[in-house]
Design a protein around this motif. Structure first.
Motif, PDB file in Angstrom:
ATOM      1  N   LEU A  11      -3.931  10.200   8.163  1.00  0.00           N
ATOM      2  CA  LEU A  11      -3.339   9.218   7.261  1.00  0.00           C
ATOM      3  C   LEU A  11      -4.457   8.590   6.430  1.00  0.00           C
ATOM      4  CD1 LEU A  11      -0.372   8.231   7.142  1.00  0.00           C
ATOM      5  CD2 LEU A  11      -1.009   6.430   8.717  1.00  0.00           C
ATOM      6  N   GLN A  12      -4.265   8.517   5.124  1.00  0.00           N
ATOM      7  CA  GLN A  12      -5.318   7.928   4.288  1.00  0.00           C
ATOM      8  C   GLN A  12      -4.695   7.098   3.176  1.00  0.00           C
ATOM      9  OE1 GLN A  12      -7.125  11.086   1.488  1.00  0.00           O
ATOM     10  NE2 GLN A  12      -6.308  12.307   3.158  1.00  0.00           N
ATOM     11  N   LEU A  13      -5.441   6.116   2.745  1.00  0.00           N
ATOM     12  CA  LEU A  13      -4.951   5.235   1.699  1.00  0.00           C
ATOM     13  C   LEU A  13      -4.880   5.986   0.370  1.00  0.00           C
ATOM     14  CD1 LEU A  13      -4.201   2.316   0.847  1.00  0.00           C
ATOM     15  CD2 LEU A  13      -6.618   2.014   0.269  1.00  0.00           C
ATOM     16  N   LEU A  14      -3.749   5.876  -0.301  1.00  0.00           N
ATOM     17  CA  LEU A  14      -3.613   6.445  -1.640  1.00  0.00           C
ATOM     18  C   LEU A  14      -3.892   5.361  -2.676  1.00  0.00           C
ATOM     19  CD1 LEU A  14      -2.827   8.840  -3.463  1.00  0.00           C
ATOM     20  CD2 LEU A  14      -0.458   8.056  -3.312  1.00  0.00           C
ATOM     21  N   LEU A  15      -3.151   4.272  -2.600  1.00  0.00           N
ATOM     22  CA  LEU A  15      -3.442   3.164  -3.499  1.00  0.00           C
ATOM     23  C   LEU A  15      -2.862   1.864  -2.953  1.00  0.00           C
ATOM     24  CD1 LEU A  15      -0.584   2.609  -5.149  1.00  0.00           C
ATOM     25  CD2 LEU A  15      -1.344   4.483  -6.543  1.00  0.00           C
ATOM     26  N   ARG A  16      -3.328   0.763  -3.536  1.00  0.00           N
ATOM     27  CA  ARG A  16      -2.891  -0.565  -3.130  1.00  0.00           C
ATOM     28  C   ARG A  16      -2.592  -1.361  -4.389  1.00  0.00           C
ATOM     29  NH1 ARG A  16      -8.537  -2.896  -0.720  1.00  0.00           N
ATOM     30  NH2 ARG A  16      -7.306  -4.762  -0.546  1.00  0.00           N
ATOM     31  N   HIS A  17      -1.623  -2.237  -4.302  1.00  0.00           N
ATOM     32  CA  HIS A  17      -1.154  -2.903  -5.522  1.00  0.00           C
ATOM     33  C   HIS A  17      -2.227  -3.821  -6.088  1.00  0.00           C
ATOM     34  CE1 HIS A  17      -0.324  -6.759  -3.436  1.00  0.00           C
ATOM     35  NE2 HIS A  17      -0.308  -7.261  -4.645  1.00  0.00           N
ATOM     36  N   ILE A  18      -3.057  -4.369  -5.228  1.00  0.00           N
ATOM     37  CA  ILE A  18      -4.012  -5.373  -5.694  1.00  0.00           C
ATOM     38  C   ILE A  18      -5.077  -4.748  -6.590  1.00  0.00           C
ATOM     39  CG2 ILE A  18      -5.677  -5.219  -3.784  1.00  0.00           C
ATOM     40  CD1 ILE A  18      -5.595  -8.314  -3.729  1.00  0.00           C
ATOM     41  N   ARG A  35      -4.540  -2.123  -8.645  1.00  0.00           N
ATOM     42  CA  ARG A  35      -3.908  -1.676  -9.891  1.00  0.00           C
ATOM     43  C   ARG A  35      -4.530  -0.387 -10.449  1.00  0.00           C
ATOM     44  NH1 ARG A  35      -0.651  -5.812 -11.631  1.00  0.00           N
ATOM     45  NH2 ARG A  35      -1.145  -7.857 -10.804  1.00  0.00           N
ATOM     46  N   GLU A  36      -4.912   0.509  -9.549  1.00  0.00           N
ATOM     47  CA  GLU A  36      -5.526   1.756  -9.988  1.00  0.00           C
ATOM     48  C   GLU A  36      -4.488   2.865 -10.096  1.00  0.00           C
ATOM     49  OE1 GLU A  36      -9.855   2.129  -8.036  1.00  0.00           O
ATOM     50  OE2 GLU A  36      -8.251   1.796  -6.587  1.00  0.00           O
ATOM     51  N   SER A  37      -4.899   3.939 -10.769  1.00  0.00           N
ATOM     52  CA  SER A  37      -4.137   5.177 -10.736  1.00  0.00           C
ATOM     53  C   SER A  37      -4.970   6.176  -9.947  1.00  0.00           C
ATOM     54  CB  SER A  37      -3.891   5.694 -12.155  1.00  0.00           C
ATOM     55  OG  SER A  37      -3.335   6.988 -12.109  1.00  0.00           O
ATOM     56  N   ILE A  38      -4.413   6.689  -8.862  1.00  0.00           N
ATOM     57  CA  ILE A  38      -5.137   7.620  -8.007  1.00  0.00           C
ATOM     58  C   ILE A  38      -4.405   8.954  -8.022  1.00  0.00           C
ATOM     59  CG2 ILE A  38      -6.014   8.065  -5.690  1.00  0.00           C
ATOM     60  CD1 ILE A  38      -7.275   5.613  -6.867  1.00  0.00           C
ATOM     61  N   LYS A  39      -5.111  10.018  -8.343  1.00  0.00           N
ATOM     62  CA  LYS A  39      -4.525  11.365  -8.408  1.00  0.00           C
ATOM     63  C   LYS A  39      -3.291  11.376  -9.305  1.00  0.00           C
ATOM     64  CE  LYS A  39      -6.247  12.702  -3.879  1.00  0.00           C
ATOM     65  NZ  LYS A  39      -6.003  13.360  -2.602  1.00  0.00           N
ATOM     66  N   GLY A  40      -3.298  10.537 -10.319  1.00  0.00           N
ATOM     67  CA  GLY A  40      -2.187  10.478 -11.261  1.00  0.00           C
ATOM     68  C   GLY A  40      -1.021   9.616 -10.813  1.00  0.00           C
ATOM     69  N   PHE A  41      -1.115   9.062  -9.594  1.00  0.00           N
ATOM     70  CA  PHE A  41      -0.056   8.204  -9.075  1.00  0.00           C
ATOM     71  C   PHE A  41      -0.297   6.749  -9.463  1.00  0.00           C
ATOM     72  CE2 PHE A  41       2.581  10.779  -6.368  1.00  0.00           C
ATOM     73  CZ  PHE A  41       1.775  11.835  -5.957  1.00  0.00           C
ATOM     74  N   PHE A  81       0.838  -1.198   0.000  1.00  0.00           N
ATOM     75  CA  PHE A  81       0.000   0.000   0.000  1.00  0.00           C
ATOM     76  C   PHE A  81       0.873   1.248   0.000  1.00  0.00           C
ATOM     77  CE2 PHE A  81      -3.864  -2.223   1.460  1.00  0.00           C
ATOM     78  CZ  PHE A  81      -3.320  -3.355   2.037  1.00  0.00           C
ATOM     79  N   TRP A  82       0.302   2.323  -0.474  1.00  0.00           N
ATOM     80  CA  TRP A  82       0.835   3.658  -0.228  1.00  0.00           C
ATOM     81  C   TRP A  82      -0.227   4.444   0.519  1.00  0.00           C
ATOM     82  CZ3 TRP A  82       5.555   5.746  -0.539  1.00  0.00           C
ATOM     83  CH2 TRP A  82       6.520   5.080  -1.311  1.00  0.00           C
ATOM     84  N   LEU A 117       6.435   4.448  -6.017  1.00  0.00           N
ATOM     85  CA  LEU A 117       5.288   5.293  -6.370  1.00  0.00           C
ATOM     86  C   LEU A 117       5.738   6.334  -7.389  1.00  0.00           C
ATOM     87  CD1 LEU A 117       2.284   5.975  -5.572  1.00  0.00           C
ATOM     88  CD2 LEU A 117       3.263   7.646  -3.976  1.00  0.00           C
ATOM     89  N   LYS A 118       4.960   6.462  -8.456  1.00  0.00           N
ATOM     90  CA  LYS A 118       5.379   7.361  -9.536  1.00  0.00           C
ATOM     91  C   LYS A 118       4.230   8.258  -9.968  1.00  0.00           C
ATOM     92  CE  LYS A 118       8.488   3.851 -11.396  1.00  0.00           C
ATOM     93  NZ  LYS A 118       8.829   2.989 -12.518  1.00  0.00           N
ATOM     94  N   LYS A 119       4.630   9.448 -10.420  1.00  0.00           N
ATOM     95  CA  LYS A 119       3.677  10.357 -11.052  1.00  0.00           C
ATOM     96  C   LYS A 119       4.431  11.130 -12.124  1.00  0.00           C
ATOM     97  CE  LYS A 119       0.150  13.829 -10.148  1.00  0.00           C
ATOM     98  NZ  LYS A 119      -0.700  14.484  -9.133  1.00  0.00           N
TER      99      LYS A 119
END
Lengths: 114, 110
Positions: free
Chosen positions: B44-51, B53-59, B34-35, B72-74
């Motif tokens: 603290l809030q979840l940005l994304l999780r590998h399972i 496979r989404e793009s959240i806020k461009g990340f 997770f990120w 983590l990339k943008k």
């Protein structure tokens, strides 16, 4: 949007005193957690709680710590005899049952032991 | 033992530049990665999780099991991306704890 709520936001206590940190998890969540973050260090897992019992705990969570869900809505962390090294930010979190392990965190309680 | 390493405590990039926050993990099983993000004065809030496979806020983040990494990339940073970013590991699907890295403070300069 539902949120995890923690009170108080800041607690100052004398060494050796008992403290209780309080949390109200999101209402349809069934797993509850406590984490802590000592200043400048990692967020560390303390304990998880499900079905009115501890499901997992870390080595940090020794006999000085206990958790309770006294009334079906609150989730508390008690430290029996605080030490200086217990000073940290304590985060409560909750998650739904099952494979969804996204944890929703509270704002944290800053505990200062003097 | 489960461990998450974020080698950069601080990262500063200019607006519009690409961003990569590094995360390496140590675990013998098949963890979930997770990120989490913490914006200033927020929780603290979840940005994304590998399972997912989404793009959240461009990340985006790709799990590389060979290199045990989850960077983590943008492609184009925005000022509102300034925050503390934590990489975290859950030992297995449905496990009820997270192991966090030290966190990287990302600052986007105008």
């Amino acid at each position: 949007e539902p949120e995890v709520t923690q009170t108080p936001s800041h607690q100052v206590t004398q060494m050796g005193q008992e403290v209780i940190l309080r949390c109200v998890p999101i209402s349809n969540h069934l797993y509850f957690y406590w984490y802590r973050q000592i200043l400048g260090q990692k967020v560390e897992f303390l304990v998880s709680f499900y079905n009115n019992e501890i499901s997992e705990k870390s080595e940090i969570f020794d006999d000085q710590f206990s958790v309770e869900r006294p009334d079906g809505s609150n989730f508390t962390l008690k430290i029996r005899s605080t030490k200086l090294e217990d000073s940290a930010m304590y985060f409560c979190a909750s998650s739904r049952l099952g494979q969804d392990t996204e944890a929703f965190f509270g704002q944290g309680t800053r505990l200062t032991v003097v | 033992a489960q461990r998450v390493t974020q080698p950069e405590k601080l990262l500063s990039v200019f607006k519009g530049a690409p961003v990569e926050l590094k995360c390496n993990y140590s675990y013998s099983g098949s963890p979930e990665l997770f990120w989490y993000v913490q914006y200033s004065r927020q929780r603290l809030q979840l940005l994304l999780r590998h399972i997912s496979r989404e793009s959240i806020k461009g990340f985006t983040a790709d799990l590389n099991k060979g290199e045990t990494s989850f960077h983590l990339k943008k492609p184009f940073a925005q000022e509102e991306d300034s925050a503390m970013y934590y990489c975290a590991l859950s030992p297995f699907q449905g496990a009820q704890k997270l192991v966090f890295g030290q966190g990287t403070r990302l600052t986007i300069n105008p």
